[in-house]
Scaffold this motif. Sequence first.
Motif, short mmCIF file in Angstrom:
data_model
loop_
_atom_site.label_atom_id
_atom_site.label_comp_id
_atom_site.label_asym_id
_atom_site.label_seq_id
_atom_site.Cartn_x
_atom_site.Cartn_y
_atom_site.Cartn_z
N ARG A 1 -8.70 -5.99 7.77
CA ARG A 1 -9.19 -6.88 6.72
C ARG A 1 -8.18 -7.99 6.44
NH1 ARG A 1 -13.18 -4.09 2.97
NH2 ARG A 1 -13.53 -2.06 3.93
N LYS A 2 -6.91 -7.66 6.48
CA LYS A 2 -5.88 -8.64 6.16
C LYS A 2 -5.69 -9.65 7.29
CE LYS A 2 -2.16 -10.63 4.49
NZ LYS A 2 -2.28 -11.65 3.43
N ASP B 1 -8.10 -0.15 8.71
CA ASP B 1 -9.04 -1.00 7.97
C ASP B 1 -8.31 -2.06 7.15
OD1 ASP B 1 -11.42 0.05 8.71
OD2 ASP B 1 -12.06 0.61 6.69
N PHE B 2 -7.24 -1.62 6.48
CA PHE B 2 -6.46 -2.53 5.64
C PHE B 2 -5.89 -3.66 6.51
CE2 PHE B 2 -2.53 -3.26 2.90
CZ PHE B 2 -3.21 -3.66 1.76
N LEU C 1 0.84 -1.19 0.00
CA LEU C 1 0.00 0.00 0.00
C LEU C 1 0.88 1.25 0.00
CD1 LEU C 1 -3.12 0.58 0.33
CD2 LEU C 1 -2.62 1.04 2.72
N ASP D 1 -7.04 5.74 10.15
CA ASP D 1 -8.24 4.89 10.17
C ASP D 1 -8.31 4.00 8.93
OD1 ASP D 1 -9.00 5.97 12.55
OD2 ASP D 1 -10.39 7.43 11.67
N PHE D 2 -7.94 4.58 7.80
CA PHE D 2 -8.01 3.83 6.54
C PHE D 2 -6.99 2.68 6.53
CE2 PHE D 2 -6.88 3.55 1.91
CZ PHE D 2 -8.08 3.01 1.49
#
Lengths: 200, 200
Positions: free
Chosen positions: A196-197, A192-193, A174, A188-189
Motif C-alpha cells: 500500500r505504501k 500489505d502495508f 508499525l 502477509d499483513f
Amino acid sequence: MGNNYIITIGREYGSGGCEIGKKLAEKLGIGFYDKNLIDAAAEKSGIHIDMLHKADEKPANPLTNPFLHPGYEAGTINDRLFWTQSEVIRELAEKESCVIIGRCADFVLREHENVLKIFIQAPLADRIARISEKYLIEIPSEAKKEVLRNDKLRRSYYQFYTDSKWGGRDHKDLVINSSVLGIDGTVDFIKDFVDRKFNT
Amino acid sequence: MGNNYIITIGREYGSGGCEIGKKLAEKLGIGFYDKNLIDAAAEKSGIHIDMLHKADEKPANPLTNPFLHPGYEAGTINDRLFWTQSEVIRELAEKESCVIIGRCADFVLREHENVLKIFIQAPLADRIARISEKYLIEIPSEAKKEVLRNDKLRRSYYQFYTDSKWGGRDHKDLVINSSVLGIDGTVDFIKDFVDRKFNT
C-alpha cells in the motif's frame, strides 16, 4: 536508485521478528540483511577497514582508551563496529530495496525517505514458548532468563547508540504483536502495508 | 455473546485516531463509542448511579476525602467517573461488538479474550498541521501547544489509572503511524487486521 525502499525491523527476542523479516523479503523479492550479513559486508569493505583505522588513530581518551580504562575496551570496539555497520546500512539503502533486521537501522536511516520502520513484539509467555521449542530448552525458567537477557542486550545496545527507547513507539510506523496473526499471517499483513505504501 | 469482539483505540492528539475509529466501525458494521457516549451511558444507568453512591459511602480516607485533603477533590470525582465508565465498557463488551476510543479501554478489558488493542500515532508536525486545519488555528506555535497539552492530559489520565505508559507498545496488538497510509488507507489496513483475526 530513487525508488529503493527499506524495511527496518526491530524485534523482541522470541517474537519471530527475524523469521518474519526473512519471509517478507522473500515475498517482496528484495534483499535481506541481518546482523551477520552486515558484519560480513563491513569486513569486506575497504572503506570500513579505513574507518576502523581512523577510529584507532583518534587521540587517546581516558573514557575510551583501554589502557587507561580497561572496562571500556569492549565499548570502543562496539563503537567502531556500530559506525561501520551504519555506513554499510546507508550504502545498502542507496543501492537496493531490502529488509534490515536490527542494528538500529531505523535510527541510522532516520533521514532517509523511503523507509518503513517496523517493530515485532509478542507476549512474554509466547516468546518463552517459542524459544523453548526452538532451542530445546526444557526448563521454562531457563528459557525466560534467556529471553529477558537478550531483550536486555538489545535494549542496552539500541539505547546507547540512539538515545531512544528500544522498542518504543517513537518514530515507528508499525508495531505489531506477532501472536495475533501468527508468523505467516503477520508476514502477509506487513506485506500489505508495504504494498500500500510503495505500490510494490 | 461469545462471538463479540472489541477494538480499543488509543491515539495521540491530532493523529486522526477518532475519525479512523469511527470509519472503521462503519465499515465493520459495529458500534462506536467515544468519550461522550460512554459518559452518557454511565449517566443513564441505575447501576452506575448506585456505584457512585457506594463510592460516596466509603469510609473517609485522608487521601480521597475532599474535606481533609482539598487538592484531591477533582481526583475523587475522576475516580468515580473512571469506575463507572469501566463498568459500562465491560457491559458493552459482553453485549456487542464495537470500537471504543480512549477511556483506558485496553486496560479495562485486559482479561477479555476477543479484544484487539490498537494505538494510532503520527509525527508531531503532521498532527500540528491537522489540528491547525481542523480548528482553524492560524499560529503554528499555538497549535503545537494545543497538541502537546492534550497529549499530556491523555498521558496523565492513562498512566494514573493503568500504571502503564500511555501510548507505550506494552500490551498493544498494533501501533500504527496514520501518516503512512493516510486516514482512509489506515482504516482499510486496520480493517484487514480485524478481518484476519476474527474472520469478520
